[in-house]
Scaffold this motif. Structure first.
Motif, short mmCIF file in Angstrom:
data_model
loop_
_atom_site.label_atom_id
_atom_site.label_comp_id
_atom_site.label_asym_id
_atom_site.label_seq_id
_atom_site.Cartn_x
_atom_site.Cartn_y
_atom_site.Cartn_z
N VAL A 38 0.83 -1.20 0.00
CA VAL A 38 0.00 0.00 0.00
C VAL A 38 0.87 1.26 0.00
O VAL A 38 0.58 2.24 -0.70
CB VAL A 38 -0.94 0.00 1.22
CG1 VAL A 38 -1.69 1.32 1.32
CG2 VAL A 38 -1.93 -1.15 1.13
N PRO A 41 2.59 2.48 -3.81
CA PRO A 41 1.85 3.37 -4.72
C PRO A 41 1.37 4.65 -4.05
O PRO A 41 1.24 5.68 -4.72
CB PRO A 41 0.67 2.49 -5.17
CG PRO A 41 0.47 1.52 -4.08
CD PRO A 41 1.83 1.24 -3.53
N ALA A 42 1.10 4.59 -2.74
CA ALA A 42 0.59 5.79 -2.05
C ALA A 42 1.64 6.89 -2.01
O ALA A 42 1.34 8.06 -2.28
CB ALA A 42 0.14 5.42 -0.64
N SER A 88 -4.17 10.43 -1.36
CA SER A 88 -3.24 9.49 -1.99
C SER A 88 -3.20 8.17 -1.23
O SER A 88 -3.23 7.09 -1.83
CB SER A 88 -1.84 10.11 -2.05
OG SER A 88 -1.83 11.27 -2.85
N SER A 92 -4.93 4.25 -2.27
CA SER A 92 -4.09 3.05 -2.38
C SER A 92 -4.47 1.96 -1.39
O SER A 92 -3.88 0.87 -1.44
CB SER A 92 -2.62 3.44 -2.18
OG SER A 92 -2.20 4.38 -3.15
N TRP A 95 -5.13 -1.91 -2.34
CA TRP A 95 -4.03 -2.84 -2.63
C TRP A 95 -3.72 -3.75 -1.45
O TRP A 95 -3.10 -4.80 -1.62
CB TRP A 95 -2.77 -2.06 -3.01
CG TRP A 95 -2.88 -1.28 -4.28
CD1 TRP A 95 -2.84 0.07 -4.43
CD2 TRP A 95 -3.06 -1.81 -5.60
NE1 TRP A 95 -2.98 0.41 -5.75
CE2 TRP A 95 -3.12 -0.71 -6.49
CE3 TRP A 95 -3.18 -3.10 -6.12
CZ2 TRP A 95 -3.29 -0.87 -7.86
CZ3 TRP A 95 -3.36 -3.26 -7.49
CH2 TRP A 95 -3.41 -2.15 -8.34
N HIS A 131 -6.32 3.58 -11.14
CA HIS A 131 -5.06 3.92 -10.48
C HIS A 131 -4.05 4.47 -11.49
O HIS A 131 -3.37 5.47 -11.21
CB HIS A 131 -4.49 2.69 -9.77
CG HIS A 131 -3.21 2.96 -9.04
ND1 HIS A 131 -3.18 3.60 -7.83
CD2 HIS A 131 -1.92 2.67 -9.37
CE1 HIS A 131 -1.92 3.71 -7.42
NE2 HIS A 131 -1.15 3.15 -8.33
#
Length: 271
Positions: A38, A41-42, A88, A92, A95, A131
């Protein structure tokens, strides 16, 4: 922006490679490695959208003089930074549910393997497209649009200023304001160019992999994917360097920090 980029280094570089090269550690616990998935991508999305927010801030400061006094404030900056960061990480969060444990030892789930439903569910497919749309498709469009409008505004104002100087018979004298705007154009081209160039290989590899899965093409080589991934990581820090290094105030403060140990040492010697 610097803090967000540093979090990218921690999550997407240090933690990812620690999991790969140091197996059977606490990072391999299912909950922990899911959380790392997580964070990766965050933090990247947070870095990208803070770049967009800062680009918009520069657009307002240069092109919207009436709106500048209300928008370009510390309070607005804090609200924008907080909102972008929270959104953000919330975006995410799904995930975290992508993985399941490989086995359970002492009532503790270990390792992360992708759930089979991830490859067949239409919801995961739509979320993946959403995403990728948020990072980096829309940021690229916004950065290009804002920089184009800013550059257009600077060119129009510069032409008007040249005409006024010509009418006043002062066209041969130097104009500090035009030199400042010229530097702003170079800065904007550097920002948009570096962001798009460094993200383009990553997006091209992602699109090719999707097309290859649908039509049965040969998979992309690992070397090409690794290079694209490294360039994408590099993009998280280039804009911060460009924005800060060219700022006179930042350079002055950096010189002060570098001189501080020697200044205190000389002061102690004199005392």
């Amino acid at each position: 922006m610097a803090a967000a980029d540093f979090l990218v280094v921690i999550s997407d570089v240090l933690l990812r490679w620690l999991i790969m090269y140091f197996p059977v550690s606490f990072l391999d616990i299912t909950y922990v490695c899911s959380l790392v998935t997580v964070l990766i991508p965050a933090t990247t999305m947070n870095s990208v959208w803070l770049t967009v927010a800062f680009t918009f801030d520069r657009f307002v400061a240069i092109c919207c003089q009436k709106f500048k006094s209300r928008y370009c404030t510390e309070k607005t900056a804090a609200i924008i930074i907080g909102t972008v960061s929270v959104m953000s990480y919330l975006e995410s969060m799904p995930w975290f549910f992508k993985f399941e444990s490989k086995y359970i030892f002492n009532n503790l789930p270990w390792f992360c393997i992708t759930k089979p439903v991830y490859y067949t569910s239409i919801y995961w497919t739509l979320f993946g497209v959403f995403h990728r749309l948020l990072s980096p498709t829309l940021p690229c469009i916004f950065i290009l649009l804002l920089n184009t409008l800013t550059i257009r505004y600077v060119f129009v104002v510069s032409k008007a200023r040249k005409r006024l100087q010509k009418d006043s018979d002062r066209e041969k004298t130097s104009d500090p304001e035009m030199d400042k705007r010229r530097k702003s154009i170079i800065l904007l081209f550097a920002i948009s160019g570096s962001f798009i160039i460094l993200w383009s290989p990553y997006m091209a590899c992602f699109l090719y992999q999707r097309i290859a899965l649908l039509h049965g093409y040969s998979p992309l080589s690992r070397t090409a994917g690794t290079i694209a991934y490294l360039l994408q990581l590099l993009s998280t820090c280039t804009n911060t360097c460009i924005y800060t290094v060219i700022q006179r105030q930042f350079r002055e403060q950096l010189k002060t920090v570098m001189k501080l140990p020697f200044t205190r040492m000389l002061r102690s010697i004199k005392q």
